[in-house]
Design an enzyme around this catalytic site. Structure first.
Site, PDB file in Angstrom:
ATOM      1  N   ALA A  53       0.860  -1.191   0.000  1.00 20.38           N
ATOM      2  CA  ALA A  53       0.000   0.000   0.000  1.00 20.38           C
ATOM      3  C   ALA A  53       0.893   1.236   0.000  1.00 20.38           C
ATOM      4  CB  ALA A  53      -0.895   0.008   1.233  1.00 20.38           C
ATOM      5  N   LYS A  81      -6.082   3.713  -4.540  1.00 22.45           N
ATOM      6  CA  LYS A  81      -6.300   3.919  -3.100  1.00 22.45           C
ATOM      7  C   LYS A  81      -6.612   5.390  -2.862  1.00 22.45           C
ATOM      8  CE  LYS A  81      -3.731   3.838   1.274  1.00 22.45           C
ATOM      9  NZ  LYS A  81      -2.467   3.518   1.943  1.00 22.45           N
ATOM     10  N   VAL A 188      26.555 -11.302  -0.912  1.00 27.29           N
ATOM     11  CA  VAL A 188      27.718 -10.525  -0.440  1.00 27.29           C
ATOM     12  C   VAL A 188      28.180 -11.139   0.880  1.00 27.29           C
ATOM     13  CG1 VAL A 188      28.516  -8.270   0.375  1.00 27.29           C
ATOM     14  CG2 VAL A 188      26.967  -8.407  -1.589  1.00 27.29           C
ATOM     15  N   ILE A 347       7.514   2.856   1.731  1.00 29.67           N
ATOM     16  CA  ILE A 347       7.905   3.023   0.319  1.00 29.67           C
ATOM     17  C   ILE A 347       8.087   4.513   0.033  1.00 29.67           C
ATOM     18  CG2 ILE A 347       7.157   2.660  -2.088  1.00 29.67           C
ATOM     19  CD1 ILE A 347       5.859   0.025  -1.058  1.00 29.67           C
TER      20      ILE A 347
HETATM   21  C1  LIG Z   1       4.617  -6.239   8.088  1.00 23.99           C
HETATM   22  C2  LIG Z   1       5.059  -5.182   7.120  1.00 23.99           C
HETATM   23  C3  LIG Z   1       4.119  -4.575   6.311  1.00 23.99           C
HETATM   24  C4  LIG Z   1       4.519  -3.548   5.438  1.00 23.99           C
HETATM   25  N1  LIG Z   1       3.585  -2.889   4.694  1.00 23.99           N
HETATM   26  C5  LIG Z   1       3.966  -1.799   3.971  1.00 23.99           C
HETATM   27  C6  LIG Z   1       3.029  -1.037   3.226  1.00 23.99           C
HETATM   28  O1  LIG Z   1       1.847  -1.355   3.167  1.00 23.99           O
HETATM   29  N2  LIG Z   1       3.474   0.045   2.561  1.00 23.99           N
HETATM   30  C7  LIG Z   1       4.784   0.430   2.579  1.00 23.99           C
HETATM   31  O2  LIG Z   1       5.128   1.461   2.009  1.00 23.99           O
HETATM   32  N3  LIG Z   1       5.690  -0.331   3.197  1.00 23.99           N
HETATM   33  C8  LIG Z   1       5.331  -1.405   3.900  1.00 23.99           C
HETATM   34  N4  LIG Z   1       6.267  -2.153   4.553  1.00 23.99           N
HETATM   35  C9  LIG Z   1       7.676  -1.859   4.356  1.00 23.99           C
HETATM   36  C10 LIG Z   1       8.141  -2.429   3.021  1.00 23.99           C
HETATM   37  O3  LIG Z   1       7.848  -3.799   2.964  1.00 23.99           O
HETATM   38  C11 LIG Z   1       9.638  -2.226   2.848  1.00 23.99           C
HETATM   39  O4  LIG Z   1       9.968  -0.893   3.135  1.00 23.99           O
HETATM   40  C12 LIG Z   1      10.028  -2.502   1.423  1.00 23.99           C
HETATM   41  O5  LIG Z   1       9.582  -3.759   1.027  1.00 23.99           O
HETATM   42  C13 LIG Z   1      11.508  -2.414   1.262  1.00 23.99           C
HETATM   43  O6  LIG Z   1      12.172  -3.530   1.758  1.00 23.99           O
HETATM   44  P1  LIG Z   1      13.713  -3.649   1.448  1.00 23.99           P
HETATM   45  O7  LIG Z   1      13.929  -3.660  -0.014  1.00 23.99           O
HETATM   46  O8  LIG Z   1      14.422  -2.637   2.261  1.00 23.99           O
HETATM   47  O9  LIG Z   1      14.106  -5.046   2.085  1.00 23.99           O
HETATM   48  P2  LIG Z   1      13.853  -6.579   1.551  1.00 23.99           P
HETATM   49  O10 LIG Z   1      12.590  -6.717   0.791  1.00 23.99           O
HETATM   50  O11 LIG Z   1      14.045  -7.407   2.773  1.00 23.99           O
HETATM   51  O12 LIG Z   1      15.037  -6.806   0.539  1.00 23.99           O
HETATM   52  C14 LIG Z   1      16.346  -7.068   0.976  1.00 23.99           C
HETATM   53  C15 LIG Z   1      17.194  -7.489  -0.201  1.00 23.99           C
HETATM   54  O13 LIG Z   1      18.553  -7.570   0.222  1.00 23.99           O
HETATM   55  C16 LIG Z   1      19.113  -8.769  -0.269  1.00 23.99           C
HETATM   56  N5  LIG Z   1      20.216  -9.157   0.612  1.00 23.99           N
HETATM   57  C17 LIG Z   1      20.205  -9.275   1.953  1.00 23.99           C
HETATM   58  N6  LIG Z   1      21.432  -9.670   2.378  1.00 23.99           N
HETATM   59  C18 LIG Z   1      22.210  -9.782   1.275  1.00 23.99           C
HETATM   60  C19 LIG Z   1      23.560 -10.173   1.044  1.00 23.99           C
HETATM   61  N7  LIG Z   1      24.367 -10.529   2.040  1.00 23.99           N
HETATM   62  N8  LIG Z   1      24.019 -10.172  -0.228  1.00 23.99           N
HETATM   63  C20 LIG Z   1      23.223  -9.814  -1.262  1.00 23.99           C
HETATM   64  N9  LIG Z   1      21.941  -9.442  -1.108  1.00 23.99           N
HETATM   65  C21 LIG Z   1      21.443  -9.443   0.147  1.00 23.99           C
HETATM   66  C22 LIG Z   1      17.964  -9.768  -0.275  1.00 23.99           C
HETATM   67  O14 LIG Z   1      18.221 -10.844  -1.142  1.00 23.99           O
HETATM   68  C23 LIG Z   1      16.832  -8.846  -0.775  1.00 23.99           C
HETATM   69  O15 LIG Z   1      16.890  -8.796  -2.197  1.00 23.99           O
HETATM   70  C24 LIG Z   1       5.885  -3.189   5.382  1.00 23.99           C
HETATM   71  C25 LIG Z   1       6.823  -3.871   6.159  1.00 23.99           C
HETATM   72  C26 LIG Z   1       6.422  -4.840   7.039  1.00 23.99           C
HETATM   73  C27 LIG Z   1       7.447  -5.523   7.898  1.00 23.99           C
END
Ligand SMILES: Cc1cc2nc3c(=O)[nH]c(=O)nc-3n(C[C@H](O)[C@H](O)[C@H](O)COP(=O)(O)OP(=O)(O)OC[C@H]3O[C@@H](n4cnc5c(N)ncnc54)[C@H](O)[C@@H]3O)c2cc1C
Length: 498
Positions: A53, A81, A188, A347
């Site tokens: 969302a 939305k 990594v 996001i």
């Molecule tokens: C319960 C919940 C509900 C949510 N709902 C919303 C919402 O409705 N709206 C909203 O805006 N946000 C929401 N969020 C937040 C949103 O999900 C995140 O901000 C967004 O998905 C970004 O995640 P990210 O890319 O930082 O991490 P992740 O999706 O965890 O990605 C991490 C990446 O790093 C990589 N990685 C990790 N370690 C290594 C390594 N050693 N070497 C290489 N690659 C590595 C993984 O493979 C993966 O590709 C929610 C979060 C939670 C917990």
């Protein structure tokens, strides 16, 4: 004057929503310049898989990236939305709305809210959000995108999207690689620092090393670069926002297709409901002090019919990184902090961090004043969002469980206390230009939670009450009528397909 030593090689670690939004914004900004952008994503660590969302700034980001809205909607199973419906937050059997876009118009140069407030004291007929075009549409499951060439009383609505997070990552991968972003699928293993404490290279599977000038940490909660390598600490806000777990699952599509997110308060926390074109996203957010994982899974299953995926438990710690930019590393996404998803702000923070970054691009020298100002601005975003989220809990009248009783005694940040004290006198709110949530959002949630000022602003007495009262009645009615003449949300999306 010395010649700039520009950053040529950007390395982004992580291929979740944060990694691919970062890659897309950087690639669009640096297009036709001499640079490389590499994304490294681990084949072993899955993305968090939630985050579906958004708030209206998502539409601005698509415009910035020059992505056609229709194409994006069709390829990510997105829906529209118009706001959030909060159910049972103030007390059971009560709901309120937080709208996107405006509520009413200023009258005699004074905020609409103040006139409405006076009206409430004298003749309480209308709810505040009866004057929100977005909510007029949402209540009837209608949707349209306002056309600037055909203004109407619905024009001041605004919209965001719900989407499938994995399809968004796929979409942005294709977008970014078309702009020459290089993708390496590898884990990594190690991070090497130079003599100044900057990151110099990463070691990936097979002992290959990847060099870079600037590194973007999108590794999610593991915060591999910003925390494990650079040791930047985390400001824990669990004493303000104690929920720390969620169980997420998808369920079958529900009709009618609602153009809003639902947030339903429950005994130990709350539950989200996010409708997509082909399915519904659900999650129960709770505090582990009061609810076990098994109980949360049971509650989700009990409240959500037709679940189609295995419920998945996710842990998190509310807070923010002490500095999101340190040395030659920027933390984006979950590595930089997390505020529970009540107002869909994560996001937004990813986009905002990257859009600020491309306006503050460093040279190899890494100017400290730029970094400090950058961090200050992002900190302000976090503080503003944190206070707004706490507002949804701290004024609750619920005492029906230990979770809700806890909120009766929990300390709130001084910044929020000052804001509430000011508001409770005469309904005044003082905005900073960088606040994500403007006064109209605060009014909606304050009113929704039953927080009413003692009196209204005396300047309102200058305006003619009878005239305004008549205008109120006409305007609330006209919004409902015009909303009823627009297309159903589902039909609006169907027409995009043809
Ligand atoms: C319960 C919940 C509900 C949510 N709902 C919303 C919402 O409705 N709206 C909203 O805006 N946000 C929401 N969020 C937040 C949103 O999900 C995140 O901000 C967004 O998905 C970004 O995640 P990210 O890319 O930082 O991490 P992740 O999706 O965890 O990605 C991490 C990446 O790093 C990589 N990685 C990790 N370690 C290594 C390594 N050693 N070497 C290489 N690659 C590595 C993984 O493979 C993966 O590709 C929610 C979060 C939670 C917990």
């Amino acid at each position: 004057m010395q010649k700039n030593e520009n950053i040529k090689n950007y390395v982004i670690v992580g291929g979740g929503t944060a990694g691919w939004i970062s890659a897309a914004i950087l690639a669009r900004t640096l297009h036709n310049t001499e640079h490389t952008i590499t994304v490294i994503e681990s084949p072993n660590i899955p993305t968090i898989g939630v985050g579906e969302a958004t708030i209206p700034s998502i539409v601005d980001m698509l415009e910035f990236l020059r992505i056609p809205l229709k194409d994006f909607i069709l390829k990510t199973n997105a829906t529209f939305k118009l706001g959030i419906k909060f159910v049972d937050w103030k007390e059971k059997n009560h709901h309120y709305w937080h709208q996107f876009g405006h509520i009413g118009n200023k009258v005699d140069a004074q905020p609409f809210y103040q006139h409405w407030l006076k009206h409430q004291f004298i003749n309480p007929t209308f709810e505040l959000t009866d004057f929100s075009p977005a909510i007029a549409l949402a209540k009837q499951n209608k949707f349209f995108i306002p056309d600037p060439k055909q203004p109407s009383n619905l024009s001041k609505s605004a919209y965001a999207l719900h989407f499938d997070a994995s399809l968004v990552a796929k979409y942005l991968t294709e977008y970014s690689t078309a702009l020459n972003v290089k993708l390496i699928q590898a884990h990594v293993k190690d991070t090497l620092l130079d003599e100044n404490g900057n990151i110099s290279q990463l070691t990936i599977d097979g002992h290959e090393s990847i060099k870079g000038d600037f590194f973007i940490d999108c590794t999610g909660q593991s915060a591999l670069l910003i925390n494990k390598a650079l040791r930047v600490g985390y400001e824990n806000w669990q004493h303000y926002l104690p929920v720390n777990k969620a169980v997420a699952a998808q369920s079958e599509l529900i009709t009618p297709l609602s153009p809003y997110t639902e947030s339903i308060a429950h005994e130990h926390g709350w539950r989200w409901r996010i409708p997509l074109q082909n399915r519904t996203g659900n999650g129960y957010v709770y505090c582990s002090d009061y609810c076990s994982d098994d109980e949360a899974i049971g509650l989700l299953k009990k409240n959500v019919p037709n679940i189609i995926t295995e419920p998945r438990v996710i842990s998190f710690t509310t807070g923010k990184r002490n500095k999101v930019w340190h040395k030659n590393c920027l933390a984006v996404g979950l590595s930089s902090g997390f505020l529970e998803p009540l107002e869909s702000t994560s996001i937004y923070l990813i986009m905002k961090t990257m859009l600020n970054f491309v306006q503050s691009l460093p040279t190899k020298e890494m100017a400290e004043p730029t970094i400090n100002e950058f961090n200050r601005l992002i900190d302000n975003e976090y503080y503003n969002i944190r206070d707004f989220i706490i507002l949804h809990y701290c004024e609750t009248k619920r005492t029906d469980s230990k979770f809700w009783q806890m909120w009766q005694n929990l300390a709130i940040p001084e910044s929020l206390k000052t804001k509430l004290d000011l508001f409770k006198c005469q309904g005044r709110l003082y905005e900073n230009h960088y606040d994500l949530f403007a006064s109209e959002s605060w009014y909606a949630v304050l009113e929704g939670m039953g927080v009413r000022p003692k009196s209204y602003d005396p300047i309102i007495d200058k305006s003619l009450f009878d005239k305004i009262e008549k205008a109120f009645t006409e305007s609330a009615k006209a919004l409902q009528i015009n909303a009823s003449k627009t297309l159903d949300h589902a039909e609006y999306i169907n027409r995009l397909k043809h």
